[in-house]
Design a protein around this motif. Structure first.
Motif, short mmCIF file in Angstrom:
data_model
loop_
_atom_site.label_atom_id
_atom_site.label_comp_id
_atom_site.label_asym_id
_atom_site.label_seq_id
_atom_site.Cartn_x
_atom_site.Cartn_y
_atom_site.Cartn_z
N ARG A 22 -2.93 -1.16 2.66
CA ARG A 22 -2.19 -0.78 1.45
C ARG A 22 -2.77 0.48 0.83
O ARG A 22 -2.04 1.38 0.38
CB ARG A 22 -2.22 -1.93 0.45
CG ARG A 22 -1.50 -1.66 -0.85
CD ARG A 22 -1.63 -2.83 -1.82
NE ARG A 22 -3.02 -3.02 -2.26
CZ ARG A 22 -3.41 -4.01 -3.07
NH1 ARG A 22 -2.53 -4.90 -3.50
NH2 ARG A 22 -4.68 -4.11 -3.42
N SER A 26 -0.84 4.16 0.60
CA SER A 26 -0.56 4.81 -0.69
C SER A 26 -0.96 6.28 -0.64
O SER A 26 -0.34 7.12 -1.31
CB SER A 26 -1.30 4.09 -1.82
OG SER A 26 -2.68 4.41 -1.85
N TRP A 99 -4.91 1.25 -4.97
CA TRP A 99 -3.92 2.15 -4.40
C TRP A 99 -3.47 3.17 -5.45
O TRP A 99 -3.75 3.02 -6.64
CB TRP A 99 -2.74 1.39 -3.81
CG TRP A 99 -1.82 0.71 -4.81
CD1 TRP A 99 -0.65 1.20 -5.30
CD2 TRP A 99 -1.99 -0.58 -5.42
NE1 TRP A 99 -0.08 0.32 -6.17
CE2 TRP A 99 -0.87 -0.80 -6.26
CE3 TRP A 99 -2.96 -1.58 -5.33
CZ2 TRP A 99 -0.71 -1.96 -7.00
CZ3 TRP A 99 -2.81 -2.74 -6.08
CH2 TRP A 99 -1.69 -2.92 -6.90
#
Length: 571
Positions: A22, A26, A99
């Protein structure tokens, strides 16, 4: 040979699992574009497959570089490794379990480039219950001076730094501290920076509270593990900043934030000897560095706990911390125009803490709810409720409307009429808060306060003031309001007729923003004597009364003329 990237993102990863995917994705989604950045992820000896996950991600992403190293015991080591490898003009530190917002790097880079910033803070958002700094992110700030802003309350390294600036000052993360390695690094960067900027208008950074509880700052034994970095900071600040208000400001941040964290961890310590030993060390910090100038400006609950620590009352300090964490209800008492919080230990002879440490007079806010705001002729009618926080008003409480000239010293006061608060309650208040509210009504005739005297052009802001038992609270009117109160850009042209002169003003009522207050904008207006006067009110008094009139701002279009033929009589 390809050009050097604009931004190098450095990620320290340890047992982040699929969260690191993740994080990397990002970075990949940044509107800045992967051609303008590089991402260096340093796997600090993960044992859960994080390294394998990273290698798979890097296989299809040429802008992503993965470095594997033996575990160093904290994020300082992998961050330093990343610093040695970056090639971008700017460096951004990102944690593997967090993120970025898609425009984060583009916005921060634009801020740094335009204003020559050494450091740029991007607005942080907590996720999963994570608490993040907020007070410094209210708006964009191209220049946020260290001693005149709230940036020092954000001592994490999750920011954009100019690489040459870091190299010039030899800034590195300390690897000898079990926790808090980022604070000496960021504090020295702040103190050396020529310009610090803030991107507050966009959610740049999302900090996650890991469900497995493995955030580095949440490891067990926190009280004793925090002492080395606290000692480092209490030595660094006095060494770098001369004695005076600036030093007090920085120390105030540490004593406010760190005593809360320290006492929270200390309360979880099961070994009484370890707890007593750690407490004694922190007590030494308080006695040496927490002078009166540091205490000034701290909330009462912080002053109270620091005084308990100074007195050596460990159990009482932990109890006070738990009382705050559990958000237990507490009452107040009003005496001699001051309000005191009845925290545990208030006026307890066994505790022995003076009343001054419980004084919350300047901390309590005046809550209000604007239930009605509408023009009626030349008057702006306002109605709603007010309540001082944690201090139920007495029957003698008085509410006043203040009309204050923005940027000037002129202020007009209009007493409000007390009314029943029923039916005007703020839906955000609980039942007790609603019961403590006082209703008010007031008709503001702008022509009286704007045209008769004082500087009459410009912007006028409206405030509410509540006076009760020698205590005065003030708040901006309209920041909390019912949906139907929006007078949005409603305009009136007000005229005062006098014996020698007449005046006309265009008055626009408006709310500054969704959660901002009500204001009046006053400009000159042409006299429109050809229009019909709609209202008369408030004669001014004296030998030659001046009549006040409301004139429509827009002249109605005249009806189409008709051509009439000549009437012909019959012969």
């Amino acid at each position: 040979m390809s050009a050097a990237p604009e931004v190098s993102v450095v990620v320290a990863a340890y047992n982040a699992g699929d969260l690191v995917t993740r994080c990397v994705e990002s970075v990949e989604r940044q509107t800045l574009g992967t051609a303008a950045l590089e991402c260096i992820v340093v796997d600090d000896g993960s044992t859960d497959g994080t390294g394998t996950e990273l290698d798979g991600l890097a296989a299809t992403r040429p802008w992503l570089r993965v470095v594997h190293q033996d575990n160093s015991g904290g994020p300082a080591g992998p961050r330093n490794t990343g610093l040695d490898l970056v090639s971008g003009r700017y460096v951004f530190f990102l944690d593997a379990d967090d993120w970025l917002g898609e425009q984060a790097l583009e916005r921060m880079l634009a801020m740094a480039t335009e204003h020559g910033s050494d450091i740029v803070l991007g607005k942080m958002v907590g996720a999963g219950g994570r608490t993040v700094p907020k007070s410094m992110f209210g708006r964009d700030q191209p220049d946020a001076p260290l001693f005149e802003s709230r940036v020092y309350w954000a001592l994490n390294p999750l920011k954009l730094f100019r690489k040459q600036f870091l190299q010039e000052h030899g800034l590195r993360f300390r690897t000898d501290l079990p926790v808090g390695q980022d604070q000496p690094f960021v504090a020295m960067a702040y103190l050396r920076a020529k310009r610090i900027s803030v991107v507050g208008g966009y959610d740049c950074y999302y900090a996650d509270l890991r469900a497995d509880g493995k955030n580095n700052t949440r490891r067990p034994g926190g009280a004793r593990r925090r002492l080395p970095f606290l000692r480092a900071m209490f030595e660094l600040v006095p060494a770098e900043v001369p004695e005076g208000p600036d030093r007090d400001l920085l120390l105030r941040r540490h004593f406010q934030s760190e005593q809360r964290e320290f006492l929270e961890h200390l309360g979880l310590e099961e070994d009484p000897e370890v707890r007593a030993e750690a407490f004694a060390v922190f007590q030494g910090f308080v006695r040496e560095w927490c002078a009166e100038g540091v205490l000034q400006g701290l909330p009462a609950n912080d002053r109270f706990r620091l005084e308990l620590i100074r007195l050596g009352k460990v159990d009482e300090a932990i109890r006070a911390m738990r009382f705050k964490l559990d958000e237990e209800p507490w009452e107040t008492t009003v005496e001699n125009g001051r309000v005191f919080a009845c925290y545990p230990g208030f006026r307890d002879p066994d505790v022995g803490v003076p009343d001054d440490f419980f004084d919350v007079t300047d901390e309590l806010v005046l809550g209000h709810y604007l239930a009605e705001a509408k023009w009626s002729g030349a008057a702006l009618k306002l109605a709603g409720t007010v309540r001082p926080d944690r201090c139920p008003p007495s029957p003698g409480a008085r509410t006043t409307l203040l009309v204050r000239e923005r940027g000037g010293g002129t202020e007009y006061r209009l007493p409000c009429v007390p009314v029943d608060a029923a039916g005007r309650r703020n839906p955000e208040w609980n039942a007790r808060q609603c019961d403590e509210a006082v209703g008010f009504e007031v008709a503001l005739p702008p022509i009286e306060v704007i045209l008769r005297s004082g500087p009459d052009l410009g912007v006028w802001d409206l405030y509410l003031e509540l006076e009760d038992r020698g205590v005065s609270w003030r708040t901006r009117l309209g920041s909390r309001r019912a949906p139907g109160t929006d007078v949005g850009e409603d305009v009136r042209t007000l005229v005062r007729f006098g014996r020698r002169t007449s005046r006309a003003r265009k008055v626009t009522s408006y709310f500054v923003g969704p959660r901002s207050g009500l204001s009046l904008r006053v400009k000159r207006a042409p006299m429109r004597l050809g229009t019909f006067l709609k209202h008369f009110a408030w004669p001014t008094g004296g030998q030659h009364d001046a009549h006040l009139a409301l004139v429509p701002f827009r002249r109605e279009k005249p009806a189409p003329s008709r051509t009439r033929g000549t009437a012909r009589g019959r012969g």
